[in-house]
Write a protein that holds these residues in place. Structure first.
Motif, PDB file in Angstrom:
ATOM      1  N   SER A   8      68.516  45.072  38.956  1.00 24.31           N
ATOM      2  CA  SER A   8      69.542  44.070  39.234  1.00 24.31           C
ATOM      3  C   SER A   8      69.200  42.817  38.442  1.00 24.31           C
ATOM      4  N   HIS A   9      69.909  41.715  38.740  1.00 22.81           N
ATOM      5  CA  HIS A   9      69.701  40.466  38.020  1.00 22.81           C
ATOM      6  C   HIS A   9      69.628  39.296  38.991  1.00 22.81           C
ATOM      7  N   CYS A  10      69.162  38.182  38.514  1.00 15.90           N
ATOM      8  CA  CYS A  10      68.873  37.020  39.361  1.00 15.90           C
ATOM      9  C   CYS A  10      70.051  36.525  40.204  1.00 15.90           C
ATOM     10  N   PRO A  11      71.284  36.478  39.685  1.00 22.89           N
ATOM     11  CA  PRO A  11      72.386  35.983  40.517  1.00 22.89           C
ATOM     12  C   PRO A  11      72.576  36.778  41.802  1.00 22.89           C
ATOM     13  N   SER A  12      72.151  38.035  41.799  1.00 21.38           N
ATOM     14  CA  SER A  12      72.328  38.887  42.972  1.00 21.38           C
ATOM     15  C   SER A  12      71.413  38.503  44.123  1.00 21.38           C
ATOM     16  N   ILE A  13      70.338  37.772  43.829  1.00 20.91           N
ATOM     17  CA  ILE A  13      69.389  37.412  44.884  1.00 20.91           C
ATOM     18  C   ILE A  13      69.131  35.911  44.947  1.00 20.91           C
ATOM     19  N   ALA A  14      69.831  35.134  44.111  1.00 22.66           N
ATOM     20  CA  ALA A  14      69.553  33.694  44.015  1.00 22.66           C
ATOM     21  C   ALA A  14      69.620  33.002  45.370  1.00 22.66           C
ATOM     22  N   LYS A  15      70.597  33.363  46.172  1.00 27.57           N
ATOM     23  CA  LYS A  15      70.758  32.720  47.479  1.00 27.57           C
ATOM     24  C   LYS A  15      69.588  33.024  48.411  1.00 27.57           C
ATOM     25  N   ARG A  16      68.935  34.149  48.215  1.00 26.21           N
ATOM     26  CA  ARG A  16      67.790  34.496  49.067  1.00 26.21           C
ATOM     27  C   ARG A  16      66.570  33.631  48.750  1.00 26.21           C
ATOM     28  N   LEU A  17      66.522  33.090  47.551  1.00 29.44           N
ATOM     29  CA  LEU A  17      65.312  32.419  47.069  1.00 29.44           C
ATOM     30  C   LEU A  17      65.347  30.906  47.221  1.00 29.44           C
ATOM     31  N   ARG A  18      66.551  30.332  47.229  1.00 32.68           N
ATOM     32  CA  ARG A  18      66.661  28.870  47.284  1.00 32.68           C
ATOM     33  C   ARG A  18      67.882  28.473  48.107  1.00 32.68           C
ATOM     34  N   ASP A  38      64.830  27.381  53.259  1.00 34.82           N
ATOM     35  CA  ASP A  38      65.010  27.486  51.814  1.00 34.82           C
ATOM     36  C   ASP A  38      65.073  28.932  51.362  1.00 34.82           C
ATOM     37  N   THR A  39      64.269  29.784  51.993  1.00 37.33           N
ATOM     38  CA  THR A  39      64.178  31.197  51.615  1.00 37.33           C
ATOM     39  C   THR A  39      64.678  32.090  52.740  1.00 37.33           C
ATOM     40  N   ASP A  40      65.291  33.182  52.391  1.00 39.12           N
ATOM     41  CA  ASP A  40      65.739  34.183  53.372  1.00 39.12           C
ATOM     42  C   ASP A  40      64.537  34.602  54.214  1.00 39.12           C
ATOM     43  N   PRO A  41      64.574  34.390  55.532  1.00 36.78           N
ATOM     44  CA  PRO A  41      63.425  34.719  56.385  1.00 36.78           C
ATOM     45  C   PRO A  41      63.137  36.212  56.482  1.00 36.78           C
ATOM     46  N   THR A  42      64.089  37.055  56.067  1.00 37.93           N
ATOM     47  CA  THR A  42      63.836  38.495  56.097  1.00 37.93           C
ATOM     48  C   THR A  42      63.040  38.965  54.887  1.00 37.93           C
ATOM     49  N   LEU A  43      62.783  38.047  53.937  1.00 37.12           N
ATOM     50  CA  LEU A  43      62.074  38.391  52.704  1.00 37.12           C
ATOM     51  C   LEU A  43      60.609  37.972  52.796  1.00 37.12           C
ATOM     52  N   ASP A  44      59.716  38.900  52.459  1.00 41.40           N
ATOM     53  CA  ASP A  44      58.283  38.607  52.446  1.00 41.40           C
ATOM     54  C   ASP A  44      57.999  37.384  51.570  1.00 41.40           C
ATOM     55  N   ALA A  45      57.212  36.440  52.090  1.00 45.74           N
ATOM     56  CA  ALA A  45      56.979  35.165  51.405  1.00 45.74           C
ATOM     57  C   ALA A  45      56.315  35.342  50.038  1.00 45.74           C
ATOM     58  N   THR A  46      55.340  36.232  49.948  1.00 48.43           N
ATOM     59  CA  THR A  46      54.647  36.452  48.673  1.00 48.43           C
ATOM     60  C   THR A  46      55.590  37.066  47.645  1.00 48.43           C
ATOM     61  N   TYR A  47      56.395  38.014  48.086  1.00 48.36           N
ATOM     62  CA  TYR A  47      57.360  38.643  47.191  1.00 48.36           C
ATOM     63  C   TYR A  47      58.422  37.632  46.761  1.00 48.36           C
ATOM     64  N   ALA A  48      58.835  36.767  47.687  1.00 47.72           N
ATOM     65  CA  ALA A  48      59.819  35.735  47.362  1.00 47.72           C
ATOM     66  C   ALA A  48      59.294  34.801  46.282  1.00 47.72           C
ATOM     67  N   TYR A 102      62.090  52.803  50.938  1.00 49.36           N
ATOM     68  CA  TYR A 102      62.012  52.559  52.381  1.00 49.36           C
ATOM     69  C   TYR A 102      60.697  51.874  52.763  1.00 49.36           C
ATOM     70  N   ARG A 103      59.624  52.208  52.068  1.00 51.29           N
ATOM     71  CA  ARG A 103      58.358  51.539  52.348  1.00 51.29           C
ATOM     72  C   ARG A 103      58.466  50.049  52.058  1.00 51.29           C
ATOM     73  N   LEU A 104      59.122  49.710  50.954  1.00 52.03           N
ATOM     74  CA  LEU A 104      59.282  48.306  50.610  1.00 52.03           C
ATOM     75  C   LEU A 104      60.135  47.566  51.637  1.00 52.03           C
ATOM     76  N   VAL A 105      61.192  48.203  52.099  1.00 56.10           N
ATOM     77  CA  VAL A 105      62.046  47.560  53.099  1.00 56.10           C
ATOM     78  C   VAL A 105      61.258  47.294  54.378  1.00 56.10           C
ATOM     79  N   VAL A 106      60.461  48.263  54.806  1.00 61.37           N
ATOM     80  CA  VAL A 106      59.634  48.086  56.002  1.00 61.37           C
ATOM     81  C   VAL A 106      58.662  46.923  55.810  1.00 61.37           C
ATOM     82  N   GLU A 107      58.201  46.728  54.587  1.00 64.19           N
ATOM     83  CA  GLU A 107      57.281  45.626  54.283  1.00 64.19           C
ATOM     84  C   GLU A 107      58.019  44.318  53.984  1.00 64.19           C
ATOM     85  N   ARG A 108      59.340  44.311  54.204  1.00 64.29           N
ATOM     86  CA  ARG A 108      60.188  43.141  53.961  1.00 64.29           C
ATOM     87  C   ARG A 108      60.221  42.762  52.485  1.00 64.29           C
ATOM     88  N   LYS A 109      60.213  43.785  51.623  1.00 59.72           N
ATOM     89  CA  LYS A 109      60.249  43.567  50.185  1.00 59.72           C
ATOM     90  C   LYS A 109      61.461  44.237  49.539  1.00 59.72           C
TER      91      LYS A 109
END
Length: 256
Positions: free
Chosen positions: A129-139, A146-156, A188-195
């Motif tokens: 994918s590309h950055c516009p697809s996730i931009a709202k999750r990051l900032r 500021d960041t989507d709380p469902t997203l792992d902080a390190t991965y974000a 699925y492993r990544l989703v479980v890890e919030r990634k």
């Protein structure tokens, strides 16, 4: 390529009356293992094979179920639509920012259930994918976060480094880092890890049935591939045009 509608390529042409059929076709195409002897699907269809069939019949996996290496048999006969508008895709396809309620509603409107949602999301094991697809999750996700709380902080933090410009449409983001060309259950492993790359990926954890199925597929790739095949065939029956409806395109990429 995501199985969900994203904002990466807003000018992409999609067929309005067969939006979910194209979702089937593109998903099948991305599971296909490219071979130099295979015909280019964007070429001529010669008035015989529908563009949808041309794409969808290429759905195979290197995991291999049949002796010929194919994952499932595709039902052919679907005709192509006469209208192509990206706006129709935005209206009808699931969105990468959808929550579980909206995803459930969208799938149900096409006769697809929670099991279909859980297993077809597994198509995010492959592609980019590309950055516009996730931009709202990051900032500036919300006024308070500021960041989507469902997203792992390190991965974000890693994604923010990759996407320094929210509208960057050139940087490619692997759906499954270091494994985005293998069709397996690593997603699925990544989703479980919030990634999960998309908010809609993490939404699968917000429903007991879809969450339970993710762990089933993590334990058994064979079960995942079996269920995926069944749901792909089921999705292929959504919005089918037959008889005199639609057309058989001379060039798969454009209406006649």
């Amino acid at each position: 390529m995501s199985m969900f509608q994203t904002n990466s390529h807003p000018d992409q042409e999609l067929t309005s009356d067969l939006t979910w059929g194209l979702l089937l076709a593109y998903t099948a195409e991305y599971i296909y293992l490219a071979h130099p002897k295979n015909p280019e699907i964007h070429g001529q269809s010669h008035g015989m094979m529908r563009a949808h069939d041309s794409r969808a019949t290429k759905g195979v996996t290197k995991g291999g179920w049949g002796k010929d290496g194919k994952l499932y048999e595709v039902e052919t006969g679907r005709r192509d639509g006469r209208v192509s508008r990206a706006s129709e895709a935005v209206k009808n396809l699931p969105d990468s920012f959808d929550g579980i309620r909206k995803l459930t509603k969208r799938f149900a409107s096409k006769g697809l259930n929670l099991k279909d949602l859980a297993v077809l999301s597994g198509a995010h094991a492959i592609g980019t994918s590309h950055c516009p697809s996730i931009a709202k999750r990051l900032r500036n996700f919300t006024a308070h976060q500021d960041t989507d709380p469902t997203l792992d902080a390190t991965y974000a933090a890693k994604l923010r480094r990759q996407c320094r410009r929210p509208k960057d449409n050139t940087t490619e983001l692997e759906m499954v880092p270091r494994s985005s060309t293998s069709f397996d259950t690593e997603y699925y492993r990544l989703v479980v890890e919030r990634k999960g790359l998309f908010h809609s990926d993490q939404a699968l954890l917000r429903n007991d049935e879809t969450k339970s199925l993710m762990f089933v597929y993590l334990r058994s790739q064979r079960r995942f591939l079996q269920d995926f095949a069944a749901s792909m065939v089921k999705m292929g029956r959504v919005g089918v045009l037959t008889g005199n409806q639609g057309e058989i395109r001379r060039r798969c990429a454009v209406v006649n």
